[in-house]
Design a protein around this motif. Structure first.
Motif, PDB file in Angstrom:
ATOM      1  N   TRP A 247      16.673 -13.738  -1.650  1.00 40.59           N
ATOM      2  CA  TRP A 247      16.329 -12.383  -2.097  1.00 40.59           C
ATOM      3  C   TRP A 247      15.030 -12.395  -2.915  1.00 40.59           C
ATOM      4  O   TRP A 247      14.211 -11.471  -2.821  1.00 40.59           O
ATOM      5  N   GLN A 248      14.832 -13.455  -3.687  1.00 43.05           N
ATOM      6  CA  GLN A 248      13.619 -13.548  -4.482  1.00 43.05           C
ATOM      7  C   GLN A 248      12.409 -13.830  -3.596  1.00 43.05           C
ATOM      8  O   GLN A 248      11.328 -13.258  -3.803  1.00 43.05           O
ATOM      9  N   ARG A 249      12.600 -14.684  -2.613  1.00 39.78           N
ATOM     10  CA  ARG A 249      11.496 -14.982  -1.701  1.00 39.78           C
ATOM     11  C   ARG A 249      11.117 -13.752  -0.879  1.00 39.78           C
ATOM     12  O   ARG A 249       9.925 -13.503  -0.623  1.00 39.78           O
ATOM     13  N   GLU A 250      12.113 -12.969  -0.465  1.00 44.17           N
ATOM     14  CA  GLU A 250      11.816 -11.751   0.293  1.00 44.17           C
ATOM     15  C   GLU A 250      11.079 -10.742  -0.579  1.00 44.17           C
ATOM     16  O   GLU A 250      10.157 -10.068  -0.112  1.00 44.17           O
ATOM     17  N   ARG A 251      11.443 -10.646  -1.841  1.00 44.41           N
ATOM     18  CA  ARG A 251      10.725  -9.743  -2.765  1.00 44.41           C
ATOM     19  C   ARG A 251       9.268 -10.173  -2.905  1.00 44.41           C
ATOM     20  O   ARG A 251       8.360  -9.327  -2.941  1.00 44.41           O
ATOM     21  N   PHE A 252       9.032 -11.468  -2.996  1.00 46.26           N
ATOM     22  CA  PHE A 252       7.666 -11.983  -3.084  1.00 46.26           C
ATOM     23  C   PHE A 252       6.880 -11.603  -1.832  1.00 46.26           C
ATOM     24  O   PHE A 252       5.723 -11.161  -1.918  1.00 46.26           O
ATOM     25  N   ARG A 253       7.499 -11.735  -0.664  1.00 45.95           N
ATOM     26  CA  ARG A 253       6.832 -11.352   0.582  1.00 45.95           C
ATOM     27  C   ARG A 253       6.428  -9.872   0.561  1.00 45.95           C
ATOM     28  O   ARG A 253       5.334  -9.507   1.012  1.00 45.95           O
ATOM     29  N   VAL A 254       7.298  -9.037   0.043  1.00 47.52           N
ATOM     30  CA  VAL A 254       7.006  -7.601  -0.040  1.00 47.52           C
ATOM     31  C   VAL A 254       5.744  -7.368  -0.877  1.00 47.52           C
ATOM     32  O   VAL A 254       4.863  -6.583  -0.504  1.00 47.52           O
ATOM     33  N   HIS A 255       5.653  -8.035  -2.005  1.00 41.92           N
ATOM     34  CA  HIS A 255       4.476  -7.879  -2.860  1.00 41.92           C
ATOM     35  C   HIS A 255       3.212  -8.390  -2.165  1.00 41.92           C
ATOM     36  O   HIS A 255       2.156  -7.748  -2.241  1.00 41.92           O
ATOM     37  N   ILE A 256       3.321  -9.534  -1.509  1.00 37.19           N
ATOM     38  CA  ILE A 256       2.152 -10.081  -0.815  1.00 37.19           C
ATOM     39  C   ILE A 256       1.665  -9.101   0.253  1.00 37.19           C
ATOM     40  O   ILE A 256       0.457  -8.844   0.397  1.00 37.19           O
ATOM     41  N   ARG A 257       2.588  -8.530   0.990  1.00 37.70           N
ATOM     42  CA  ARG A 257       2.209  -7.613   2.069  1.00 37.70           C
ATOM     43  C   ARG A 257       1.600  -6.331   1.526  1.00 37.70           C
ATOM     44  O   ARG A 257       0.646  -5.788   2.103  1.00 37.70           O
ATOM     45  N   ALA A 258       2.113  -5.844   0.401  1.00 37.07           N
ATOM     46  CA  ALA A 258       1.514  -4.656  -0.225  1.00 37.07           C
ATOM     47  C   ALA A 258       0.103  -4.972  -0.710  1.00 37.07           C
ATOM     48  O   ALA A 258      -0.823  -4.169  -0.519  1.00 37.07           O
ATOM     49  N   ALA A 259      -0.063  -6.121  -1.343  1.00 33.75           N
ATOM     50  CA  ALA A 259      -1.385  -6.501  -1.842  1.00 33.75           C
ATOM     51  C   ALA A 259      -2.384  -6.631  -0.701  1.00 33.75           C
ATOM     52  O   ALA A 259      -3.529  -6.187  -0.797  1.00 33.75           O
ATOM     53  N   ARG A 260      -1.946  -7.241   0.392  1.00 34.78           N
ATOM     54  CA  ARG A 260      -2.827  -7.396   1.552  1.00 34.78           C
ATOM     55  C   ARG A 260      -3.193  -6.033   2.132  1.00 34.78           C
ATOM     56  O   ARG A 260      -4.354  -5.778   2.479  1.00 34.78           O
ATOM     57  N   GLN A 261      -2.216  -5.140   2.230  1.00 39.63           N
ATOM     58  CA  GLN A 261      -2.476  -3.810   2.795  1.00 39.63           C
ATOM     59  C   GLN A 261      -3.461  -3.025   1.938  1.00 39.63           C
ATOM     60  O   GLN A 261      -4.317  -2.302   2.461  1.00 39.63           O
ATOM     61  N   LEU A 262      -3.367  -3.192   0.612  1.00 39.10           N
ATOM     62  CA  LEU A 262      -4.204  -2.431  -0.309  1.00 39.10           C
ATOM     63  C   LEU A 262      -5.509  -3.128  -0.646  1.00 39.10           C
ATOM     64  O   LEU A 262      -6.423  -2.504  -1.202  1.00 39.10           O
ATOM     65  N   GLY A 263      -5.599  -4.428  -0.388  1.00 34.67           N
ATOM     66  CA  GLY A 263      -6.757  -5.190  -0.815  1.00 34.67           C
ATOM     67  C   GLY A 263      -6.806  -5.411  -2.309  1.00 34.67           C
ATOM     68  O   GLY A 263      -7.893  -5.528  -2.898  1.00 34.67           O
ATOM     69  N   LEU A 264      -5.633  -5.493  -2.949  1.00 38.00           N
ATOM     70  CA  LEU A 264      -5.549  -5.711  -4.395  1.00 38.00           C
ATOM     71  C   LEU A 264      -5.116  -7.145  -4.683  1.00 38.00           C
ATOM     72  O   LEU A 264      -4.376  -7.755  -3.904  1.00 38.00           O
ATOM     73  N   PRO A 265      -5.538  -7.692  -5.834  1.00 39.95           N
ATOM     74  CA  PRO A 265      -5.118  -9.047  -6.204  1.00 39.95           C
ATOM     75  C   PRO A 265      -3.644  -9.101  -6.580  1.00 39.95           C
ATOM     76  O   PRO A 265      -3.076  -8.127  -7.106  1.00 39.95           O
ATOM     77  N   LEU A 266      -3.042 -10.261  -6.341  1.00 42.08           N
ATOM     78  CA  LEU A 266      -1.682 -10.553  -6.780  1.00 42.08           C
ATOM     79  C   LEU A 266      -1.717 -11.233  -8.144  1.00 42.08           C
ATOM     80  O   LEU A 266      -2.570 -12.092  -8.399  1.00 42.08           O
ATOM     81  N   VAL A 267      -0.776 -10.857  -9.001  1.00 47.71           N
ATOM     82  CA  VAL A 267      -0.555 -11.560 -10.261  1.00 47.71           C
ATOM     83  C   VAL A 267       0.719 -12.375 -10.080  1.00 47.71           C
ATOM     84  O   VAL A 267       1.819 -11.816  -9.989  1.00 47.71           O
ATOM     85  N   ILE A 268       0.568 -13.701 -10.011  1.00 43.25           N
ATOM     86  CA  ILE A 268       1.666 -14.568  -9.587  1.00 43.25           C
ATOM     87  C   ILE A 268       2.280 -15.317 -10.764  1.00 43.25           C
ATOM     88  O   ILE A 268       1.582 -15.936 -11.572  1.00 43.25           O
ATOM     89  N   HIS A 269       3.606 -15.227 -10.825  1.00 41.88           N
ATOM     90  CA  HIS A 269       4.432 -15.986 -11.759  1.00 41.88           C
ATOM     91  C   HIS A 269       5.174 -17.033 -10.948  1.00 41.88           C
ATOM     92  O   HIS A 269       5.837 -16.709  -9.969  1.00 41.88           O
TER      93      HIS A 269
END
Length: 272
Positions: free
Chosen positions: A109-131
């Motif tokens: 579930w945590q890995r899938e949530r991370f994928r969601v954020h990565i895909r949103a960032a890619r779609q928007l062209g925004l940087p990811l803040v990674i923990h």
């Protein structure tokens, strides 16, 4: 001047002290800060803080440790990121430090949530803040799985509050990410992290407080504040063989380039 690339001004320890925090930032020559979102429920508060000040920005995301609250979707992250002053997706990533009796396999579930954020960032062209904590192998592997490190991926950002090994630092840099150092780099037992700080190229470094946590020496154990980020710069400067002002100059330029913003002059840091 300096920029705090990661703080939590919406947290209870800091939220009611905004005028004093802003005054302390000006006195310490901290020109700006990025206010980090950790839950969707918190986002409106974080975004309002940023929208109310010329020298604050916001992110939108759900921290990997968050459970029992609203789960993000790509569509929802994109919708919220369209609000004024939102310049990043996260903080997001993986954290296996507290499994609470579960196996790593059960953290899908945590890995899938991370994928969601990565895909949103890619779609928007925004940087990811990674923990990432106790999960660096999976963090790097999942970023690669989603295409990070390729010329056309559109995936980048920063590994915040870096405490990982030299090997992880190399992997993050190879994927095109920046690395941000917090007050931990000033701790007496952080010799290995200071070695990493010497290794990371200046043009890929950021500095942060992660306030209200992890106050740097000489404030260790006290409530942290963006005004303390120059102390992180001082330690980084000693490792790089330059002065703190040069660290401030370079990390501010790095922040502007990564997040696509212009940091206002210190005199302009009041209400917008």
């Amino acid at each position: 001047m300096f920029v705090d690339s990661h703080c939590h001004l919406s947290f209870p320890e800091l939220q009611g002290r905004l005028p004093q925090i802003l005054a302390d930032m000006r006195a310490a020559r901290v020109a700006a800060a990025l206010c980090i979102c950790t839950t969707l429920e918190e986002f409106s508060t974080v975004q309002a803080l940023a929208a109310g000040q010329a020298n604050l920005w916001a992110s939108v995301g759900v921290h990997p440790d968050t459970e029992g609250l609203a789960e993000p979707s790509v569509e929802e992250l994109c919708r919220l990121a369209a609000q004024p002053k939102v310049i990043a997706i996260g903080e997001t990533g993986l954290d296996y430090y507290r499994l609470n009796g579960r196996s790593v396999a059960e953290m899908e579930w945590q890995r899938e949530r991370f994928r969601v954020h990565i895909r949103a960032a890619r779609q928007l062209g925004l940087p990811l803040v990674i923990h990432t904590r106790s999960a660096s192998d999976d963090t790097i592997a999942l970023l690669k799985e989603e295409g990070a490190g390729t010329e056309s991926s559109g995936i980048g950002g920063v590994f915040h509050c870096f405490t990982e090994t030299m090997e992880v630092a190399r992997a993050a840099l190879d994927l095109g990410f920046h690395i941000s150092f917090s007050g931990i780099v000033s701790f007496r037992n952080a010799a290995d992290l200071r070695e990493v700080a010497r290794f990371v190229p200046m043009e890929r470094c950021l500095i942060e407080t992660d306030s209200p946590y992890l106050a740097p020496v000489p404030y260790r154990g006290k409530t942290n504040s963006p005004a303390y980020v120059p102390h992180v710069a001082t330690v980084l400067a000693a490792e790089k063989g330059v002065d703190a002002e040069e660290i401030g100059r370079v990390t501010t330029a790095n922040f502007e380039r990564l997040f696509g913003v212009k940091v206002p002059a210190l005199a302009e840091g009041g209400s917008s």
